[in-house]
Design a protein around this motif. Structure first.
Motif, PDB file in Angstrom:
ATOM      1  N   HIS A 190       6.930   7.460  10.861  1.00 28.74           N
ATOM      2  CA  HIS A 190       6.294   8.718  10.478  1.00 28.74           C
ATOM      3  C   HIS A 190       6.291   8.970   8.971  1.00 28.74           C
ATOM      4  CE1 HIS A 190       5.985  10.142  14.630  1.00 28.74           C
ATOM      5  NE2 HIS A 190       7.202   9.685  14.813  1.00 28.74           N
ATOM      6  N   ALA A 191       6.866   8.056   8.199  1.00 29.38           N
ATOM      7  CA  ALA A 191       6.980   8.318   6.766  1.00 29.38           C
ATOM      8  C   ALA A 191       5.625   8.618   6.143  1.00 29.38           C
ATOM      9  CB  ALA A 191       7.625   7.125   6.068  1.00 29.38           C
ATOM     10  N   PRO A 192       5.470   9.766   5.483  1.00 38.63           N
ATOM     11  CA  PRO A 192       4.225  10.073   4.796  1.00 38.63           C
ATOM     12  C   PRO A 192       4.017   9.168   3.594  1.00 38.63           C
ATOM     13  CG  PRO A 192       5.555  12.044   5.182  1.00 38.63           C
ATOM     14  CD  PRO A 192       6.440  10.863   5.421  1.00 38.63           C
ATOM     15  N   THR A 193       2.826   9.213   3.035  1.00 38.43           N
ATOM     16  CA  THR A 193       2.486   8.452   1.837  1.00 38.43           C
ATOM     17  C   THR A 193       2.386   9.409   0.659  1.00 38.43           C
ATOM     18  OG1 THR A 193       1.253   6.802   3.101  1.00 38.43           O
ATOM     19  CG2 THR A 193       0.779   6.959   0.749  1.00 38.43           C
ATOM     20  N   VAL A 194       3.163   9.161  -0.375  1.00 38.60           N
ATOM     21  CA  VAL A 194       3.039   9.931  -1.611  1.00 38.60           C
ATOM     22  C   VAL A 194       1.847   9.363  -2.372  1.00 38.60           C
ATOM     23  CG1 VAL A 194       4.141  10.624  -3.762  1.00 38.60           C
ATOM     24  CG2 VAL A 194       5.502  10.388  -1.670  1.00 38.60           C
ATOM     25  N   VAL A 195       0.797  10.135  -2.463  1.00 38.74           N
ATOM     26  CA  VAL A 195      -0.441   9.654  -3.071  1.00 38.74           C
ATOM     27  C   VAL A 195      -0.428   9.848  -4.579  1.00 38.74           C
ATOM     28  CG1 VAL A 195      -2.961   9.836  -3.032  1.00 38.74           C
ATOM     29  CG2 VAL A 195      -1.656  10.208  -0.931  1.00 38.74           C
ATOM     30  N   ALA A 196       0.116  10.950  -5.065  1.00 35.98           N
ATOM     31  CA  ALA A 196       0.139  11.215  -6.506  1.00 35.98           C
ATOM     32  C   ALA A 196       1.313  12.104  -6.846  1.00 35.98           C
ATOM     33  CB  ALA A 196      -1.168  11.868  -6.954  1.00 35.98           C
ATOM     34  N   ASN A 197       1.879  11.879  -8.021  1.00 30.47           N
ATOM     35  CA  ASN A 197       2.996  12.708  -8.487  1.00 30.47           C
ATOM     36  C   ASN A 197       2.995  12.731 -10.009  1.00 30.47           C
ATOM     37  OD1 ASN A 197       5.316  14.276  -8.456  1.00 30.47           O
ATOM     38  ND2 ASN A 197       6.700  12.520  -8.305  1.00 30.47           N
ATOM     39  N   THR A 198       2.137  13.573 -10.586  1.00 33.74           N
ATOM     40  CA  THR A 198       2.032  13.720 -12.032  1.00 33.74           C
ATOM     41  C   THR A 198       1.993  15.204 -12.359  1.00 33.74           C
ATOM     42  OG1 THR A 198      -0.389  13.857 -12.235  1.00 33.74           O
ATOM     43  CG2 THR A 198       0.570  11.648 -12.001  1.00 33.74           C
ATOM     44  N   ASP A 199       1.919  15.521 -13.657  1.00 37.04           N
ATOM     45  CA  ASP A 199       1.820  16.927 -14.037  1.00 37.04           C
ATOM     46  C   ASP A 199       0.411  17.476 -13.857  1.00 37.04           C
ATOM     47  OD1 ASP A 199       0.533  15.652 -16.091  1.00 37.04           O
ATOM     48  OD2 ASP A 199       1.569  16.706 -17.700  1.00 37.04           O
ATOM     49  N   SER A 200      -0.533  16.643 -13.378  1.00 37.64           N
ATOM     50  CA  SER A 200      -1.898  17.081 -13.102  1.00 37.64           C
ATOM     51  C   SER A 200      -2.141  17.288 -11.616  1.00 37.64           C
ATOM     52  CB  SER A 200      -2.921  16.072 -13.634  1.00 37.64           C
ATOM     53  OG  SER A 200      -2.819  15.928 -15.030  1.00 37.64           O
ATOM     54  N   ILE A 201      -1.493  16.472 -10.787  1.00 36.74           N
ATOM     55  CA  ILE A 201      -1.722  16.525  -9.340  1.00 36.74           C
ATOM     56  C   ILE A 201      -0.506  15.959  -8.613  1.00 36.74           C
ATOM     57  CG2 ILE A 201      -2.955  14.330  -9.484  1.00 36.74           C
ATOM     58  CD1 ILE A 201      -4.553  15.120  -7.007  1.00 36.74           C
ATOM     59  N   GLN A 202      -0.133  16.628  -7.543  1.00 33.36           N
ATOM     60  CA  GLN A 202       0.895  16.127  -6.630  1.00 33.36           C
ATOM     61  C   GLN A 202       0.311  16.166  -5.228  1.00 33.36           C
ATOM     62  OE1 GLN A 202       3.970  18.949  -7.977  1.00 33.36           O
ATOM     63  NE2 GLN A 202       5.250  17.191  -8.511  1.00 33.36           N
ATOM     64  N   ALA A 203       0.468  15.089  -4.461  1.00 30.44           N
ATOM     65  CA  ALA A 203      -0.216  15.014  -3.169  1.00 30.44           C
ATOM     66  C   ALA A 203       0.526  14.085  -2.222  1.00 30.44           C
ATOM     67  CB  ALA A 203      -1.654  14.535  -3.349  1.00 30.44           C
ATOM     68  N   VAL A 204       0.495  14.450  -0.935  1.00 36.30           N
ATOM     69  CA  VAL A 204       1.125  13.662   0.122  1.00 36.30           C
ATOM     70  C   VAL A 204       0.176  13.582   1.302  1.00 36.30           C
ATOM     71  CG1 VAL A 204       3.047  13.572   1.767  1.00 36.30           C
ATOM     72  CG2 VAL A 204       3.456  14.313  -0.583  1.00 36.30           C
ATOM     73  N   TYR A 205       0.110  12.407   1.920  1.00 36.27           N
ATOM     74  CA  TYR A 205      -0.672  12.217   3.144  1.00 36.27           C
ATOM     75  C   TYR A 205       0.296  12.019   4.302  1.00 36.27           C
ATOM     76  CZ  TYR A 205      -3.411   9.848   6.740  1.00 36.27           C
ATOM     77  OH  TYR A 205      -3.980   9.487   7.928  1.00 36.27           O
ATOM     78  N   PHE A 206       0.138  12.854   5.343  1.00 34.43           N
ATOM     79  CA  PHE A 206       0.991  12.788   6.527  1.00 34.43           C
ATOM     80  C   PHE A 206       0.218  12.146   7.672  1.00 34.43           C
ATOM     81  CE2 PHE A 206       2.941  16.212   4.112  1.00 34.43           C
ATOM     82  CZ  PHE A 206       4.290  15.979   4.294  1.00 34.43           C
ATOM     83  N   ARG A 207       0.834  11.130   8.260  1.00 27.67           N
ATOM     84  CA  ARG A 207       0.254  10.497   9.442  1.00 27.67           C
ATOM     85  C   ARG A 207       0.926  11.087  10.679  1.00 27.67           C
ATOM     86  NH1 ARG A 207       1.501   4.276  10.296  1.00 27.67           N
ATOM     87  NH2 ARG A 207       3.543   5.214  10.639  1.00 27.67           N
ATOM     88  N   GLY A 208       0.125  11.719  11.534  1.00 28.25           N
ATOM     89  CA  GLY A 208       0.672  12.376  12.703  1.00 28.25           C
ATOM     90  C   GLY A 208       0.777  11.458  13.907  1.00 28.25           C
ATOM     91  N   LEU A 209       1.294  12.009  14.997  1.00 28.81           N
ATOM     92  CA  LEU A 209       1.403  11.259  16.239  1.00 28.81           C
ATOM     93  C   LEU A 209       0.029  10.891  16.776  1.00 28.81           C
ATOM     94  CD1 LEU A 209       4.255  13.265  18.013  1.00 28.81           C
ATOM     95  CD2 LEU A 209       4.423  11.020  16.934  1.00 28.81           C
ATOM     96  N   ASN A 210      -0.948  11.779  16.557  1.00 28.96           N
ATOM     97  CA  ASN A 210      -2.325  11.542  16.964  1.00 28.96           C
ATOM     98  C   ASN A 210      -3.213  11.598  15.727  1.00 28.96           C
ATOM     99  OD1 ASN A 210      -1.656  11.663  19.868  1.00 28.96           O
ATOM    100  ND2 ASN A 210      -1.322  13.836  19.436  1.00 28.96           N
ATOM    101  N   ARG A 211      -4.400  11.050  15.826  1.00 24.41           N
ATOM    102  CA  ARG A 211      -5.329  11.086  14.695  1.00 24.41           C
ATOM    103  C   ARG A 211      -5.634  12.519  14.287  1.00 24.41           C
ATOM    104  NH1 ARG A 211     -10.575   7.599  15.324  1.00 24.41           N
ATOM    105  NH2 ARG A 211     -10.772   8.370  13.189  1.00 24.41           N
ATOM    106  N   GLU A 212      -5.601  13.438  15.284  1.00 24.46           N
ATOM    107  CA  GLU A 212      -5.904  14.832  14.985  1.00 24.46           C
ATOM    108  C   GLU A 212      -4.814  15.482  14.136  1.00 24.46           C
ATOM    109  OE1 GLU A 212      -6.171  13.437  17.955  1.00 24.46           O
ATOM    110  OE2 GLU A 212      -8.344  13.462  18.219  1.00 24.46           O
ATOM    111  N   ASP A 213      -3.633  14.856  14.057  1.00 20.44           N
ATOM    112  CA  ASP A 213      -2.535  15.433  13.291  1.00 20.44           C
ATOM    113  C   ASP A 213      -2.481  14.924  11.857  1.00 20.44           C
ATOM    114  OD1 ASP A 213      -1.660  16.868  15.510  1.00 20.44           O
ATOM    115  OD2 ASP A 213      -0.465  15.196  16.250  1.00 20.44           O
ATOM    116  N   ASN A 214      -3.353  13.975  11.489  1.00 18.59           N
ATOM    117  CA  ASN A 214      -3.348  13.458  10.124  1.00 18.59           C
ATOM    118  C   ASN A 214      -3.710  14.565   9.137  1.00 18.59           C
ATOM    119  OD1 ASN A 214      -2.777  11.028  11.298  1.00 18.59           O
ATOM    120  ND2 ASN A 214      -4.814  10.158  11.013  1.00 18.59           N
TER     121      ASN A 214
END
Length: 317
Positions: A190-214
């Motif tokens: 279930h580990a999410p993906t850290v997509v960006a971590n800067t002083d301009s943008i911070q973002a995380v992508y979560f993969r859920g149990l189902n595609r609808e939970d992404n």
């Protein structure tokens, strides 16, 4: 529960930082970026993951390379990037330091070259773990009415050193762990993906149990920055928080020529500062037929006394 919390420190007693908490289900991802101090602040800068009374009903457990170890007390240990454990558990909470894990995606825009790879480079940041008996009193906070207090404390922190310049951190918290729960297996899947971590943008992508939970969770600190994940691109014309989550569509639409099925998403936007009246969100992605689609959504934000409240709408691609 899903949500984003953000905290910006701008030259507060010589310290500046971008701090964010991304929540999905029972996982909390904690990101920090742009950590720096003014030249006159000659002190170590620490980020505290937790400081609490030691839970005597549990041990402090360290996991490394698929094995777990119970640590003897007292504990006073410093972990470098090379010796960093997979996780540390205490009091039914697991802490996952992700200091040297690479960011797998790219962003572009303000302060970043087009397509520049951004790594979760923590520089010389170390993690400090302490469990010891301490005594203190209230005179340190300008009160002499209460007697001294003693207790055994658990403390876990990240040390960014003196005079950090644009330092970052990334760690995850998994609370509420019950007996027999396989922490490593859960996070491996279930580990999410850290997509960006800067002083301009911070973002995380979560993969859920189902595609609808992404779900994509993004903090835009500056306009003109793009979020990229695979074929998805999102851009905001003003600083804001954005969540985009795939949902079950209420209906399917078909085009006569290709019987294309639309996919539904829930777009949520907020401005915690309460300064913006509206924000334009540009979204580009490939549909299920491989056709590149572009849409701009004008999101009106609430006025006082509801400024800062999240607004949401269902969109289809």
């Amino acid at each position: 529960m899903n949500g984003i919390t953000v905290y910006t420190i701008h030259n507060d007693l010589g310290l500046s930082a971008r701090k964010a908490w991304f929540m999905a289900g029972n996982i909390i991802y904690c990101l920090g970026a742009g950590i720096q101090t003014t030249p006159d602040l000659d002190k170590e800068v620490l980020t505290t993951l937790n400081q609490c009374y030691f839970d005597s009903s549990t041990a402090v457990v360290l996991a490394k390379d698929g094995r777990t170890y119970k640590l003897e007390q007292p504990i006073d240990t410093v972990f470098t990037a090379q010796s960093m454990p997979d996780y540390i558990m205490h009091g039914a909470v697991a802490y996952f330091p992700l200091l040297n894990k690479p960011l797998l995606n790219k962003i572009s825009g303000a302060n970043n070259g087009e397509g520049q790879n951004l790594a979760a480079d923590a520089g010389n940041t170390t993690m400090e773990l302490k469990v010891d008996q301490r005594t203190s009193d209230w005179r340190g906070v300008n009160s002499s009415k209460y007697p001294a207090v003693s207790g055994k404390l658990f403390e876990l922190s990240l040390n960014h050193g003196r005079h950090p310049q644009n330092a970052t951190y990334c760690y995850a918290i998994l609370p509420g762990i019950t007996k027999g729960f396989n922490v490593g297996k859960f996070m491996a899947y279930h580990a999410p993906t850290v997509v960006a971590n800067t002083d301009s943008i911070q973002a995380v992508y979560f993969r859920g149990l189902n595609r609808e939970d992404n779900m994509h969770q993004i903090i835009f600190y500056k306009p003109g920055v793009s979020y990229h994940y695979n074929d998805l691109q999102i851009k905001a014309d003003k600083p804001c928080l954005v969540m985009l989550r795939k949902v079950r569509p209420q209906k399917f639409k078909y085009k006569m020529e290709d019987k294309q099925r639309n996919v539904a998403y829930k777009l949520s936007v907020s401005d915690p500062s309460g300064l913006q009246k509206s924000v334009n969100i540009q979204i580009s992605m490939d549909n299920e037929s491989g056709l590149r689609l572009h849409h701009t959504y004008h999101m009106y934000l609430p006025d006082k006394p509801f400024s800062g409240k999240t607004v949401a709408k269902i969109i289809e691609f």
